[in-house]
Design a protein around this motif. Structure first.
Motif, mmCIF file in Angstrom:
data_model
loop_
_atom_site.group_PDB
_atom_site.id
_atom_site.type_symbol
_atom_site.label_atom_id
_atom_site.label_comp_id
_atom_site.label_asym_id
_atom_site.label_seq_id
_atom_site.Cartn_x
_atom_site.Cartn_y
_atom_site.Cartn_z
ATOM 1 N N PHE A 99 20.652 7.137 32.673
ATOM 2 C CA PHE A 99 21.430 6.160 31.898
ATOM 3 C C PHE A 99 22.785 5.896 32.537
ATOM 4 N N ARG A 100 23.471 6.966 32.954
ATOM 5 C CA ARG A 100 24.772 6.789 33.614
ATOM 6 C C ARG A 100 24.642 5.993 34.913
ATOM 7 N N ALA A 101 23.508 6.114 35.569
ATOM 8 C CA ALA A 101 23.306 5.419 36.837
ATOM 9 C C ALA A 101 23.065 3.921 36.661
ATOM 10 N N VAL A 102 22.341 3.520 35.626
ATOM 11 C CA VAL A 102 21.978 2.101 35.491
ATOM 12 C C VAL A 102 22.852 1.315 34.520
ATOM 13 N N LEU A 103 23.415 1.983 33.525
ATOM 14 C CA LEU A 103 24.149 1.247 32.490
ATOM 15 C C LEU A 103 25.384 0.488 32.986
ATOM 16 N N PRO A 104 26.204 1.031 33.873
ATOM 17 C CA PRO A 104 27.366 0.241 34.299
ATOM 18 C C PRO A 104 26.993 -1.127 34.866
ATOM 19 N N GLY A 105 25.974 -1.182 35.709
ATOM 20 C CA GLY A 105 25.536 -2.459 36.266
ATOM 21 C C GLY A 105 24.952 -3.380 35.209
ATOM 22 N N MET A 106 24.184 -2.829 34.296
ATOM 23 C CA MET A 106 23.598 -3.636 33.224
ATOM 24 C C MET A 106 24.695 -4.210 32.329
ATOM 25 N N ILE A 107 25.681 -3.402 32.006
ATOM 26 C CA ILE A 107 26.788 -3.864 31.163
ATOM 27 C C ILE A 107 27.587 -4.941 31.895
ATOM 28 N N GLU A 108 27.848 -4.725 33.171
ATOM 29 C CA GLU A 108 28.608 -5.704 33.953
ATOM 30 C C GLU A 108 27.879 -7.047 34.018
ATOM 31 N N ARG A 109 26.554 -7.022 34.176
ATOM 32 C CA ARG A 109 25.769 -8.261 34.251
ATOM 33 C C ARG A 109 25.462 -8.839 32.871
ATOM 34 N N GLY A 110 25.662 -8.040 31.826
ATOM 35 C CA GLY A 110 25.412 -8.521 30.465
ATOM 36 C C GLY A 110 23.949 -8.510 30.078
ATOM 37 N N HIS A 111 23.134 -7.784 30.832
ATOM 38 C CA HIS A 111 21.719 -7.676 30.467
ATOM 39 C C HIS A 111 21.090 -6.480 31.154
ATOM 40 N N GLY A 112 19.982 -6.059 30.607
ATOM 41 C CA GLY A 112 19.214 -4.942 31.150
ATOM 42 C C GLY A 112 18.398 -4.294 30.053
ATOM 43 N N LYS A 113 17.399 -3.577 30.468
ATOM 44 C CA LYS A 113 16.519 -2.887 29.515
ATOM 45 C C LYS A 113 16.239 -1.485 30.028
ATOM 46 N N ILE A 114 16.130 -0.548 29.089
ATOM 47 C CA ILE A 114 15.745 0.822 29.400
ATOM 48 C C ILE A 114 14.604 1.195 28.461
ATOM 49 N N VAL A 115 13.524 1.686 29.049
ATOM 50 C CA VAL A 115 12.375 2.144 28.278
ATOM 51 C C VAL A 115 12.103 3.588 28.691
ATOM 52 N N VAL A 116 12.002 4.469 27.708
ATOM 53 C CA VAL A 116 11.684 5.874 27.971
ATOM 54 C C VAL A 116 10.239 6.097 27.544
ATOM 55 N N MET A 117 9.419 6.473 28.511
ATOM 56 C CA MET A 117 8.016 6.746 28.220
ATOM 57 C C MET A 117 7.914 8.151 27.640
ATOM 58 N N GLY A 118 7.151 8.275 26.591
ATOM 59 C CA GLY A 118 6.971 9.566 25.957
ATOM 60 C C GLY A 118 5.510 9.835 25.707
ATOM 61 N N SER A 119 5.262 10.917 25.071
ATOM 62 C CA SER A 119 3.903 11.326 24.779
ATOM 63 C C SER A 119 3.788 11.671 23.301
ATOM 64 N N ALA A 120 2.635 11.424 22.742
ATOM 65 C CA ALA A 120 2.379 11.790 21.349
ATOM 66 C C ALA A 120 2.029 13.267 21.216
ATOM 67 N N THR A 121 2.001 13.987 22.324
ATOM 68 C CA THR A 121 1.648 15.403 22.286
ATOM 69 C C THR A 121 2.540 16.185 21.335
#
Length: 131
Positions: A99-121
């Motif tokens: 998150f720290r790596a991608v969020l600054p650029g996403m915030i600066e550009r005013g867009h971006g998406k983050i999806v965390v893949m999980g498991s139902a286990t």
């Protein structure tokens, strides 16, 4: 093309641990919708792994945090702290670094998406696994 496909066209999409868990199908799905997929197979447990991966990936519009580790099969009453810590090191600890790596650029550009893949286990469990 449908609305989803149009929204992904040309988006630089980073899929972590691309050979594990849902990685291969995610690559196919995002590429089929026109995303520019950056598929990275690096393990993310080492503290500096995300920094190294991002140096190679460049700008990221979409982050798919596909994190995976083989499920421990130690009986729960026998799980030692090092095994428990290893699971967290692979599945939980990389998240804030990503998150720290991608969020600054996403915030600066005013867009971006983050999806965390999980498991139902965690909700239904698996036989012979301790987590």
């Amino acid at each position: 093309m449908n609305k989803i496909g149009d929204s992904l066209k040309g988006k630089r999409t980073l899929i972590t641990q691309c050979t594990e868990f849902m990685g291969p199908v995610l690559i196919d799905a995002f590429e089929s919708h026109g995303a520019k997929v950056i598929a990275d197979a690096s393990p993310l447990a080492p503290d500096d792994a995300v920094e190294q991966m991002m140096a190679e990936a460049g700008q990221v519009d979409v982050l798919i945090a596909n994190l995976a580790v083989a499920a421990p099969n130690t009986p729960v009453q026998d799980v030692q702290d090092d095994e428990w810590r290893s699971v967290f090191a692979h599945l939980v600890d990389p998240l804030p670094r990503l998150f720290r790596a991608v969020l600054p650029g996403m915030i600066e550009r005013g867009h971006g998406k983050i999806v965390v893949m999980g498991s139902a286990t965690g909700l239904r469990g698996l036989r012979r696994t301790s987590t």
